[in-house]
Design an enzyme around this catalytic site. Sequence first.
Site, short mmCIF file in Angstrom:
data_model
loop_
_atom_site.label_atom_id
_atom_site.label_comp_id
_atom_site.label_asym_id
_atom_site.label_seq_id
_atom_site.Cartn_x
_atom_site.Cartn_y
_atom_site.Cartn_z
N ASP A 159 -55.66 -19.25 12.88
CA ASP A 159 -54.82 -19.48 11.70
C ASP A 159 -55.32 -20.64 10.83
O ASP A 159 -55.99 -21.55 11.30
CB ASP A 159 -53.39 -19.82 12.14
CG ASP A 159 -52.63 -18.60 12.66
OD1 ASP A 159 -53.27 -17.55 12.89
OD2 ASP A 159 -51.41 -18.71 12.83
N HIS A 210 -51.38 -15.48 5.63
CA HIS A 210 -50.63 -16.60 6.23
C HIS A 210 -50.02 -17.48 5.13
O HIS A 210 -49.85 -18.66 5.33
CB HIS A 210 -51.57 -17.39 7.13
CG HIS A 210 -50.90 -18.28 8.14
ND1 HIS A 210 -49.79 -17.91 8.86
CD2 HIS A 210 -51.21 -19.54 8.57
CE1 HIS A 210 -49.44 -18.90 9.68
NE2 HIS A 210 -50.28 -19.90 9.50
N HIS A 214 -48.95 -22.52 3.15
CA HIS A 214 -48.38 -22.82 4.47
C HIS A 214 -47.04 -23.54 4.36
O HIS A 214 -46.81 -24.58 5.00
CB HIS A 214 -49.37 -23.67 5.28
CG HIS A 214 -49.27 -23.47 6.76
ND1 HIS A 214 -48.36 -24.14 7.54
CD2 HIS A 214 -49.94 -22.66 7.60
CE1 HIS A 214 -48.51 -23.76 8.79
NE2 HIS A 214 -49.45 -22.86 8.87
N HIS A 303 -56.43 -22.06 16.11
CA HIS A 303 -56.57 -22.50 14.72
C HIS A 303 -58.03 -22.78 14.38
O HIS A 303 -58.70 -23.51 15.11
CB HIS A 303 -55.74 -23.76 14.47
CG HIS A 303 -54.27 -23.55 14.62
ND1 HIS A 303 -53.63 -23.64 15.83
CD2 HIS A 303 -53.32 -23.23 13.71
CE1 HIS A 303 -52.34 -23.38 15.66
NE2 HIS A 303 -52.12 -23.14 14.39
ZN ZN Z 1 -50.37 -21.81 10.41
#
Ligand code: ZN
Length: 373
Positions: A159, A210, A214, A303
Amino acid sequence: MPFAGISWSEHGFELVMIDEGGRQTTPPRTFPAGQIWGLVDHLRRTRQVRCVVDSTNGLIDGMLMEAGLPVYRADPGSLPPRPRFGSADARALAGAAVHRFTELTLLDPVKGTLTGRRSEQFRQIARSEQDAGPLRDAGRYVAYGDRSDPARSIALTFDDGPNPPYTGMILDVLARYGVPATFFCVGMRAAAHPDELARIVASGHEVGNHTWSHPFLPDLSERELAEQVERTDAAAGYPAARLFRPPYGTRTPMLMSWLTGRHDGHRLVLWDVDSADWQRPGPDAIAKGVLKQSRPGSIILMHDGGGDRSQTVDALPAIIDGLLADGYNLTLAGSLFPRKEKPHCLGPQPFPEPLSLSPLITGRTPCAIRSRP
Ligand code: ZN
């Protein structure tokens, strides 16, 4: 000590510095989204400064904390309305620190971006579960795949990127093993790093949405949510898989109804294995934690973005070696959805992660960005 208000817009970040009397100490500066590290380095060199961001801050908060800077979050009640696309402006953020300092939250590097808002996140997720039925029935909701799958399919997900150089280093490891992964990209970063995005796609990996910056979704209007998702789709080249993962895993009733209302819309992807790599516990701890939690059908959260992801890069070979040794078949997250003709075959999945691992219980930030994102 001056306050540094840091805003984002479609053009990147703006920095406004003011002193405790509200006077601007230096001319405003702008940094394109592709120069986010330059902004962090600039503030690190400034040293004596308190950073102020809002809850849609584009992953900058974790990078600033990673640099050792104090970061305060100003929430919507302390700020003027946001523009159509962007955060509260930098002057308003710094001004909130001068005039409403007690309303700001000093972010805890361990608790992450949502310091002080965990109970609110829990309530939003719990309320959203009541509205998740239509998505599940349509085969558009997954936290993990088939536990009884004889192929022992399992998915690696990354991510918050693209984030050079770490995204490329992760792609190198994946290429060495010849295994696929799913990258949930942040639109702001995808637009700033098209070469990394193109390499993800050309390597046969999957790209998911995503959001653009964020944000903490409960703070968004439906129009802002739509804009965050649609602009990210455009920046990512409209990925065919139509995958969406909410920041921090925070589902909201509005998100559920928005997804359900779009008949050809996105499919929601959560996770059941949290690597907690953003907390940088060391590559060995990351790898052991992932292997211990993994089960057939698992979706593993890692991540590539949000900060220094060198520990994630270093942990990845041991993770892949361990999964292969345990007979897992690494696959794309988009292949783990329940089949439509058997919408109930997996039963209810009330939470994305086992309760014992829930960040709501442990206080960990699931997809937060702290040293990262
Ligand atoms: Zn995230």
